[in-house]
Design a protein around this motif. Structure first.
Motif, short mmCIF file in Angstrom:
data_model
loop_
_atom_site.label_atom_id
_atom_site.label_comp_id
_atom_site.label_asym_id
_atom_site.label_seq_id
_atom_site.Cartn_x
_atom_site.Cartn_y
_atom_site.Cartn_z
N ASN A 1 -8.55 -6.37 -2.12
CA ASN A 1 -8.23 -6.08 -0.71
C ASN A 1 -8.89 -4.80 -0.23
OD1 ASN A 1 -6.83 -8.42 -0.39
ND2 ASN A 1 -4.80 -7.48 -0.32
N ASN A 2 -8.97 -3.80 -1.11
CA ASN A 2 -9.63 -2.55 -0.76
C ASN A 2 -11.08 -2.83 -0.36
OD1 ASN A 2 -10.36 0.17 -0.56
ND2 ASN A 2 -10.43 0.52 -2.77
N SER B 1 -11.28 -5.20 2.89
CA SER B 1 -10.92 -4.48 4.11
C SER B 1 -12.00 -3.46 4.48
CB SER B 1 -9.56 -3.80 3.93
OG SER B 1 -9.05 -3.42 5.18
N GLU B 2 -12.57 -2.81 3.47
CA GLU B 2 -13.68 -1.87 3.73
C GLU B 2 -14.84 -2.58 4.44
OE1 GLU B 2 -15.96 -0.96 0.24
OE2 GLU B 2 -17.02 0.69 1.20
N GLN C 1 -8.82 4.39 -0.10
CA GLN C 1 -9.68 4.68 1.06
C GLN C 1 -9.19 5.97 1.70
OE1 GLN C 1 -9.15 1.41 3.81
NE2 GLN C 1 -10.24 -0.03 2.46
N LYS D 1 0.84 -1.20 0.00
CA LYS D 1 0.00 0.00 0.00
C LYS D 1 0.88 1.25 0.00
CE LYS D 1 -2.16 -1.13 3.82
NZ LYS D 1 -1.66 -2.46 4.12
N PHE E 1 -4.28 0.84 -2.44
CA PHE E 1 -3.97 -0.60 -2.43
C PHE E 1 -3.31 -1.00 -3.75
CE2 PHE E 1 -6.18 -2.37 1.32
CZ PHE E 1 -6.85 -1.24 1.75
N GLN F 1 -5.23 5.93 1.52
CA GLN F 1 -4.55 4.63 1.52
C GLN F 1 -4.83 3.96 0.17
OE1 GLN F 1 -3.91 1.58 4.94
NE2 GLN F 1 -6.02 1.24 4.31
N SER G 1 -7.37 -8.25 5.34
CA SER G 1 -7.65 -8.82 4.03
C SER G 1 -6.95 -10.19 3.96
CB SER G 1 -7.08 -7.90 2.95
OG SER G 1 -5.66 -8.04 2.93
N GLU H 1 -4.92 -2.72 7.27
CA GLU H 1 -5.99 -3.39 6.51
C GLU H 1 -6.26 -4.75 7.13
OE1 GLU H 1 -4.90 -5.28 2.60
OE2 GLU H 1 -2.86 -4.70 3.14
#
Ligand code: TMP
Length: 248
Positions: free
Chosen positions: A50-51, A54-55, A79, A13, A28, A26, A198, A196
């Protein structure tokens, strides 16, 4: 478009200066590394997955009042997050024996632990993130005992939340890594969850088949890494774009 200032360029990241004081963006990346960058590949679409994953997890944690750095997702790869002073620890929570625990103590991978175990590693790539005790952390001033109390209680709540979330979608949460930071607001400071969550920093096994749905596929050269992350996203009810990892 103006070029944004890079605050920190990590392995998976990048953190850019945010639009307001106290915020960061941030980003990814698709970069995937293991064994302290010995192994490095670009896996198309991994950052997008992953974005989104993780969200979803950060929003779930917020719903149970775990303070996190997550503010909102901006687009497929970015993010908006709260700027924190990172505590230089990797906090690992384990439910099932795997990875370095199996190796270090000669235990069989896959055995359920009698209770969750929390471990700490000092974040220093040059030293290979060595394992440390609460006494090292207190004596060397990396975190105060009251901060460690918050970190442990949040980590256990996060473990319970994530274990249930994944169990409901047919996935066993074997272990995972967390990072925390100090968030300063006016005259107050509190420790909040950062980074994160993920498949890059969790071990996730399919409950029925035992298939690995996480970064161990990359570490062990099993292939199908983004496909596995996509499977996790899909089971969590996330569909990024129409196609796997498609940007939209
Ligand atoms: P380990 O068994 O290799 O110690 O890993 C424990 C958990 O921490 C596993 O879910 C993978 C995650 N992890 C990271 O996120 N970053 C790392 O650098 C390492 C070594 C592990």
């Amino acid at each position: 478009m103006t070029r944004r200032r890079i605050i920190y360029d990590g392995k998976a990241k990048t953190l850019y200066e945010g639009p307001e004081q106290g915020t960061l963006i941030q980003y990814f990346k698709d970069d995937t590394t293991a064994f302290n960058k010995e192994k490095h590949e670009i896996l198309d679409g991994k950052g997008v997955l992953n974005n989104r994953i993780s969200e979803t997890i950060m929003l779930g944690l917020e719903a149970i009042s775990i303070p996190t750095h997550f503010i909102k997702r901006l687009n497929m790869r970015e993010q908006l997050v709260r700027e924190v002073e990172i505590i230089p620890l990797e906090v690992v929570v384990r439910n099932i024996v795997a990875g370095s625990l199996a190796k270090r103590l000669g235990m069989s991978e896959g055995d359920r632990l009698p209770r969750a175990i929390v471990e700490y590693y000092y974040k220093d790539d040059g030293l290979g993130d060595p394992m440390v005790s609460e006494d090292h952390i207190a004596a060397l001033g990396w975190a105060a005992p009251h901060e460690m109390d918050d970190i442990v209680s949040m980590s256990i709540r996060i473990n319970d939340f994530l274990s249930g979330l994944f169990l409901a979608i047919g996935i066993r949460l074997v272990d995972f890594k967390l990072e925390f930071g100090r968030y300063y607001q006016n005259d107050t400071m509190r420790v909040i969850l950062a980074d994160e969550i993920s498949p890059d920093n969790c071990r996730l096994w399919d409950a029925r088949t035992g298939n690995k749905l996480d970064k161990d596929r990359f570490r062990e050269g099993l292939g199908g890494v983004t496909e596995a992350y996509h499977e996790v996203a899909q089971r969590l009810g996330i569909f990024p774009g129409g196609q796997k990892g498609e940007e939209s």
